[in-house]
Design a protein around this motif. Structure first.
Motif, PDB file in Angstrom:
ATOM      1  N   PRO A 133       0.850  -1.202   0.000  1.00  7.76           N
ATOM      2  CA  PRO A 133       0.000   0.000   0.000  1.00  7.76           C
ATOM      3  C   PRO A 133       0.881   1.246   0.000  1.00  7.76           C
ATOM      4  N   GLN A 134       0.458   2.262  -0.741  1.00 12.04           N
ATOM      5  CA  GLN A 134       1.298   3.425  -0.973  1.00 12.04           C
ATOM      6  C   GLN A 134       0.627   4.717  -0.487  1.00 12.04           C
ATOM      7  N   PRO A 135       1.452   5.677  -0.049  1.00 11.73           N
ATOM      8  CA  PRO A 135       0.917   6.996   0.287  1.00 11.73           C
ATOM      9  C   PRO A 135       0.784   7.840  -0.990  1.00 11.73           C
ATOM     10  N   PRO A 136       0.100   8.977  -0.912  1.00 11.29           N
ATOM     11  CA  PRO A 136       0.125   9.897  -2.051  1.00 11.29           C
ATOM     12  C   PRO A 136       1.561  10.347  -2.305  1.00 11.29           C
ATOM     13  N   PRO A 137       1.974  10.494  -3.566  1.00 16.08           N
ATOM     14  CA  PRO A 137       3.359  10.890  -3.843  1.00 16.08           C
ATOM     15  C   PRO A 137       3.616  12.336  -3.447  1.00 16.08           C
ATOM     16  N   PRO A 138       4.870  12.680  -3.167  1.00 20.00           N
ATOM     17  CA  PRO A 138       5.209  14.064  -2.825  1.00 20.00           C
ATOM     18  C   PRO A 138       5.091  14.984  -4.045  1.00 20.00           C
ATOM     19  N   PRO A 139       5.152  16.299  -3.849  1.00 17.50           N
ATOM     20  CA  PRO A 139       4.874  17.243  -4.938  1.00 17.50           C
ATOM     21  C   PRO A 139       5.868  17.186  -6.088  1.00 17.50           C
ATOM     22  N   GLY A 140       7.057  16.649  -5.864  1.00 17.32           N
ATOM     23  CA  GLY A 140       8.033  16.585  -6.947  1.00 17.32           C
ATOM     24  C   GLY A 140       7.759  15.503  -7.962  1.00 17.32           C
ATOM     25  N   ARG A 141       6.833  14.612  -7.672  1.00 13.37           N
ATOM     26  CA  ARG A 141       6.492  13.533  -8.587  1.00 13.37           C
ATOM     27  C   ARG A 141       5.501  14.022  -9.635  1.00 13.37           C
ATOM     28  N   LYS A 142       5.841  13.833 -10.896  1.00 15.34           N
ATOM     29  CA  LYS A 142       4.904  14.213 -11.961  1.00 15.34           C
ATOM     30  C   LYS A 142       3.748  13.231 -12.031  1.00 15.34           C
ATOM     31  N   SER A 143       4.055  11.944 -11.862  1.00 13.66           N
ATOM     32  CA  SER A 143       3.001  10.934 -11.857  1.00 13.66           C
ATOM     33  C   SER A 143       2.393  10.862 -10.464  1.00 13.66           C
ATOM     34  N   ARG A 144       1.089  10.979 -10.394  1.00 12.35           N
ATOM     35  CA  ARG A 144       0.404  10.922  -9.103  1.00 12.35           C
ATOM     36  C   ARG A 144       0.057   9.491  -8.700  1.00 12.35           C
ATOM     37  N   THR A 145       0.443   8.509  -9.523  1.00 11.43           N
ATOM     38  CA  THR A 145       0.136   7.113  -9.208  1.00 11.43           C
ATOM     39  C   THR A 145       1.398   6.271  -9.030  1.00 11.43           C
ATOM     40  N   LYS A 146       2.571   6.848  -9.241  1.00 13.40           N
ATOM     41  CA  LYS A 146       3.812   6.074  -9.154  1.00 13.40           C
ATOM     42  C   LYS A 146       4.108   5.724  -7.703  1.00 13.40           C
ATOM     43  N   PRO A 147       4.400   4.450  -7.407  1.00 13.16           N
ATOM     44  CA  PRO A 147       4.719   4.056  -6.026  1.00 13.16           C
ATOM     45  C   PRO A 147       5.989   4.760  -5.528  1.00 13.16           C
ATOM     46  N   VAL A 148       6.012   5.056  -4.229  1.00 14.57           N
ATOM     47  CA  VAL A 148       7.163   5.761  -3.661  1.00 14.57           C
ATOM     48  C   VAL A 148       7.755   5.056  -2.442  1.00 14.57           C
ATOM     49  N   PHE A 149       7.012   4.125  -1.835  1.00 13.69           N
ATOM     50  CA  PHE A 149       7.509   3.450  -0.629  1.00 13.69           C
ATOM     51  C   PHE A 149       7.881   2.009  -0.941  1.00 13.69           C
ATOM     52  N   PRO A 150       9.093   1.585  -0.543  1.00 12.22           N
ATOM     53  CA  PRO A 150      10.187   2.377   0.034  1.00 12.22           C
ATOM     54  C   PRO A 150      11.009   3.020  -1.068  1.00 12.22           C
ATOM     55  N   SER A 151      11.913   3.906  -0.695  1.00 12.27           N
ATOM     56  CA  SER A 151      12.809   4.514  -1.671  1.00 12.27           C
ATOM     57  C   SER A 151      13.817   3.480  -2.162  1.00 12.27           C
ATOM     58  N   GLY A 152      13.766   3.200  -3.463  1.00 10.88           N
ATOM     59  CA  GLY A 152      14.744   2.278  -4.023  1.00 10.88           C
ATOM     60  C   GLY A 152      16.152   2.833  -3.976  1.00 10.88           C
ATOM     61  N   HIS A 153      16.254   4.177  -3.959  1.00 15.62           N
ATOM     62  CA  HIS A 153      17.571   4.808  -3.872  1.00 15.62           C
ATOM     63  C   HIS A 153      18.214   4.602  -2.497  1.00 15.62           C
ATOM     64  N   ALA A 154      17.416   4.268  -1.500  1.00 15.62           N
ATOM     65  CA  ALA A 154      17.956   3.910  -0.188  1.00 15.62           C
ATOM     66  C   ALA A 154      18.066   2.400  -0.038  1.00 15.62           C
ATOM     67  N   PHE A 155      17.083   1.669  -0.527  1.00 19.59           N
ATOM     68  CA  PHE A 155      17.000   0.222  -0.291  1.00 19.59           C
ATOM     69  C   PHE A 155      18.156  -0.540  -0.943  1.00 19.59           C
ATOM     70  N   GLY A 156      18.300  -0.416  -2.249  1.00 21.32           N
ATOM     71  CA  GLY A 156      19.346  -1.157  -2.948  1.00 21.32           C
ATOM     72  C   GLY A 156      20.749  -0.783  -2.497  1.00 21.32           C
ATOM     73  N   PRO A 157      21.095   0.517  -2.487  1.00 24.51           N
ATOM     74  CA  PRO A 157      22.437   0.894  -2.030  1.00 24.51           C
ATOM     75  C   PRO A 157      22.723   0.496  -0.588  1.00 24.51           C
ATOM     76  N   ALA A 158      21.711   0.570   0.293  1.00 21.69           N
ATOM     77  CA  ALA A 158      21.933   0.159   1.682  1.00 21.69           C
ATOM     78  C   ALA A 158      22.232  -1.334   1.764  1.00 21.69           C
ATOM     79  N   ALA A 159      21.451  -2.146   1.050  1.00 23.63           N
ATOM     80  CA  ALA A 159      21.653  -3.592   1.086  1.00 23.63           C
ATOM     81  C   ALA A 159      23.037  -3.967   0.553  1.00 23.63           C
ATOM     82  N   VAL A 160      23.397  -3.430  -0.613  1.00 28.92           N
ATOM     83  CA  VAL A 160      24.684  -3.764  -1.217  1.00 28.92           C
ATOM     84  C   VAL A 160      25.836  -3.182  -0.404  1.00 28.92           C
ATOM     85  N   GLY A 161      25.698  -1.918   0.016  1.00 28.82           N
ATOM     86  CA  GLY A 161      26.776  -1.267   0.750  1.00 28.82           C
ATOM     87  C   GLY A 161      27.071  -1.944   2.073  1.00 28.82           C
ATOM     88  N   LEU A 162      26.039  -2.257   2.841  1.00 33.99           N
ATOM     89  CA  LEU A 162      26.253  -2.880   4.146  1.00 33.99           C
ATOM     90  C   LEU A 162      26.775  -4.308   4.006  1.00 33.99           C
TER      91      LEU A 162
END
Length: 229
Positions: A133-162
């Protein structure tokens, strides 16, 4: 008479088993925390805090900071952290050349854990977009339906980096005092730009961090269990 070598091997296996159990517990706790946070996000329990953080971190439209954040957007995508995982895995394997059987097996398990963290993170990112389930996207998102949770920019780099930092430290390739802080900082850079560009809520980034920790811990538990037998 006890063979000292066998005693040492038995002690190393026990230590590896304890580390595997501890890492499995971290993975389980992280998975629970991730689920609790997603439930709170879906019910908009984090909405007020997210808006307050965005007001403080969002850069003005057209500002140099906003343009820089947008330019850094590709960093943190799968096509950046998967090659990084491959490179680090190759580094671990090369460092074990000529060592004993146990060291080679441990190095191979470590390389596999790093690569697995990247591949699994990529697959889970797609699954999260489809299932969570997803929250409404923040104002910087052009698409109002694109999923945002969780941030893939945090998830993938955190998993690989750690996962990379842990294996490099355990295999004696890098100092943990350097590797772990760098690994923890990488997702802050890759996901921080998404906050500045108002593409993610703070809860999205936090969810990515927690999920990345859980995934890295699960892969590392397998590494500890398989590395010494």
């Amino acid at each position: 008479m006890t063979n000292p070598d066998r005693s040492d091997d038995s002690g190393a296996r026990r230590d590896a088993g304890r580390r595997a159990l501890a890492l499995a517990a971290v993975a389980a706790a992280g998975a629970v925390g991730f689920g609790v946070l997603n439930a709170a996000v879906a019910r908009r329990k984090t909405a007020r805090a997210d808006r307050e953080v965005l007001e403080r971190t969002g850069a003005p439209d057209g500002s140099p900071v906003r343009r820089a954040a947008a330019a850094l957007s590709p960093v943190g995508k799968w096509w950046t952290y998967i090659p990084a995982a491959l490179g680090t895995s190759a580094w671990v394997l090369a460092a074990q050349r000529g060592d004993g059987e146990d060291e080679r097996r441990s190095g191979a398990a470590g390389a596999g854990a790093i690569f697995a963290a990247g591949v699994i993170a990529t697959g889970l990112n797609h699954a999260f977009d489809a299932w969570l389930p997803q929250p409404p996207p923040p104002p910087g998102r052009k698409s109002r339906t694109k999923p945002v949770f969780p941030s893939g920019h945090a998830f993938g780099p955190a998993a690989v980096g750690l996962a990379s930092a842990y294996v490099l430290a355990r295999e004696g390739i890098a100092s943990p005092y350097a590797a772990l802080p760098i690994a923890a900082a990488i997702p802050a850079v890759t996901a921080g730009g998404r906050l500045l560009d108002e593409k993610h809520w703070a809860s999205d980034v936090l969810g990515g961090y927690i999920g990345g920790i859980a995934l890295a811990a699960a892969c590392l538990a397998a590494y500890e269990a398989a590395g010494r037998r």
